[in-house]
Write an enzyme that holds these catalytic residues in place. Structure first.
Site, PDB file in Angstrom:
ATOM      1  N   GLY A 141       0.787  -1.236   0.000  1.00 31.90           N
ATOM      2  CA  GLY A 141       0.000   0.000   0.000  1.00 31.90           C
ATOM      3  C   GLY A 141       0.819   1.286   0.000  1.00 31.90           C
ATOM      4  O   GLY A 141       0.256   2.377   0.065  1.00 31.90           O
ATOM      5  N   GLN A 142       2.153   1.164  -0.121  1.00 29.37           N
ATOM      6  CA  GLN A 142       2.964   2.384  -0.188  1.00 29.37           C
ATOM      7  C   GLN A 142       2.590   3.142  -1.457  1.00 29.37           C
ATOM      8  O   GLN A 142       2.253   2.521  -2.465  1.00 29.37           O
ATOM      9  CB  GLN A 142       4.472   2.038  -0.222  1.00 29.37           C
ATOM     10  CG  GLN A 142       4.988   1.435   1.065  1.00 29.37           C
ATOM     11  CD  GLN A 142       4.968  -0.095   1.027  1.00 29.37           C
ATOM     12  OE1 GLN A 142       4.029  -0.693   0.510  1.00 29.37           O
ATOM     13  NE2 GLN A 142       5.982  -0.710   1.577  1.00 29.37           N
ATOM     14  N   PRO A 143       2.682   4.499  -1.419  1.00 25.38           N
ATOM     15  CA  PRO A 143       2.237   5.279  -2.581  1.00 25.38           C
ATOM     16  C   PRO A 143       2.771   4.751  -3.918  1.00 25.38           C
ATOM     17  O   PRO A 143       2.021   4.633  -4.885  1.00 25.38           O
ATOM     18  CB  PRO A 143       2.756   6.685  -2.274  1.00 25.38           C
ATOM     19  CG  PRO A 143       2.796   6.740  -0.782  1.00 25.38           C
ATOM     20  CD  PRO A 143       3.156   5.362  -0.324  1.00 25.38           C
ATOM     21  N   GLY A 144       4.040   4.391  -3.967  1.00 26.23           N
ATOM     22  CA  GLY A 144       4.640   3.927  -5.219  1.00 26.23           C
ATOM     23  C   GLY A 144       4.110   2.586  -5.690  1.00 26.23           C
ATOM     24  O   GLY A 144       4.283   2.216  -6.855  1.00 26.23           O
ATOM     25  N   LEU A 145       3.496   1.837  -4.790  1.00 23.80           N
ATOM     26  CA  LEU A 145       3.012   0.498  -5.155  1.00 23.80           C
ATOM     27  C   LEU A 145       1.527   0.493  -5.508  1.00 23.80           C
ATOM     28  O   LEU A 145       1.008  -0.496  -6.024  1.00 23.80           O
ATOM     29  CB  LEU A 145       3.248  -0.488  -3.999  1.00 23.80           C
ATOM     30  CG  LEU A 145       4.708  -0.697  -3.574  1.00 23.80           C
ATOM     31  CD1 LEU A 145       4.788  -1.612  -2.354  1.00 23.80           C
ATOM     32  CD2 LEU A 145       5.494  -1.335  -4.733  1.00 23.80           C
TER      33      LEU A 145
END
Ligand SMILES: Nc1nc2c(ncn2[C@@H]2O[C@H](COP(=O)(O)OP(=O)(O)O)[C@@H](O)[C@H]2O)c(=O)[nH]1
Ligand SMILES: [Mg+2]
Length: 176
Positions: A77-81
């Site tokens: 759920g990290q922004p980049g993912l």
């Protein structure tokens, strides 16, 4: 004749498989929840919380309930993912969206990520379960600062939800 009966037998006893996406911003508790589900509903012992590391790719969990096989896809759920999420939408039957109910400073981020999920055409009509996590289970209290599922629903104020099957629930991934 054999193939006819075999087909009928397979139809009667085969279990339908559904794909369930577990989405939400990082640290919401998605993987903890999935590991707990595995322990409770399958023969595989899920990882304890202290052995869970941030998800970079995909975690898969399979459980069987009554006549169905549920395959859970837990994504990072990290922004980049988050851009990877939509690759799974077409094959998903339902979405579980997990929110850390104790982390009010990240509600806005959670809300906008969820709104984007709901806008995607491949998920139109997919049932949605929104979990106010780190909250409670029955009379067991997890984090004292966690808001209730009703408060969370008010905060999210999701206009588009009226057209789909949805449910809010307060849970604790630790407790299951
Ligand atoms: N108090 C509490 N902490 C939780 C719960 N679920 C997860 N956590 C913690 O929240 C952090 C992130 O959990 P994780 O499952 O990796 O989140 P994910 O990034 O959404 O997969 C970890 O430190 C977990 O131990 C819960 O139900 N209650
Ligand atoms: Mg994770």
């Amino acid at each position: 004749m054999f193939s006819l009966f075999y087909g009928l037998w397979k139809y009667m006893f085969s279990k339908t498989e559904f794909h369930v996406l577990i989405l939400g911003i990082d640290k919401a508790g998605k993987t903890t929840l999935l590991e707990k589900l595995k322990s409770q509903f399958s023969s595989i012992e899920g990882l304890p919380p202290d052995r869970i590391v941030p998800t970079v790719g995909l975690n898969i969990g399979r459980i069987e309930v009554s006549n169905s096989k549920l395959v859970f896809w837990d994504l990072g759920g990290q922004p980049g993912l988050r851009t990877i999420w939509e690759k799974y939408y077409e094959e998903a039957h339902a979405v579980v969206y997990v929110i850390d109910a104790a982390c009010t400073s990240r509600f806005e981020d959670s809300k906008s990520a969820l709104e984007k999920v709901l806008r995607h055409e491949d998920l139109q009509g997919a049932p949605l379960l929104i979990l106010a996590n780190k909250q409670r289970c029955f009379n067991w209290q997890d984090l004292p600062d966690a808001v209730s599922s009703e408060e969370l629903a008010r905060y999210l104020d999701l206009k588009k939800l009226d057209e789909r099957v949805y449910m809010f629930e307060a849970v604790s991934g630790y407790d299951g």
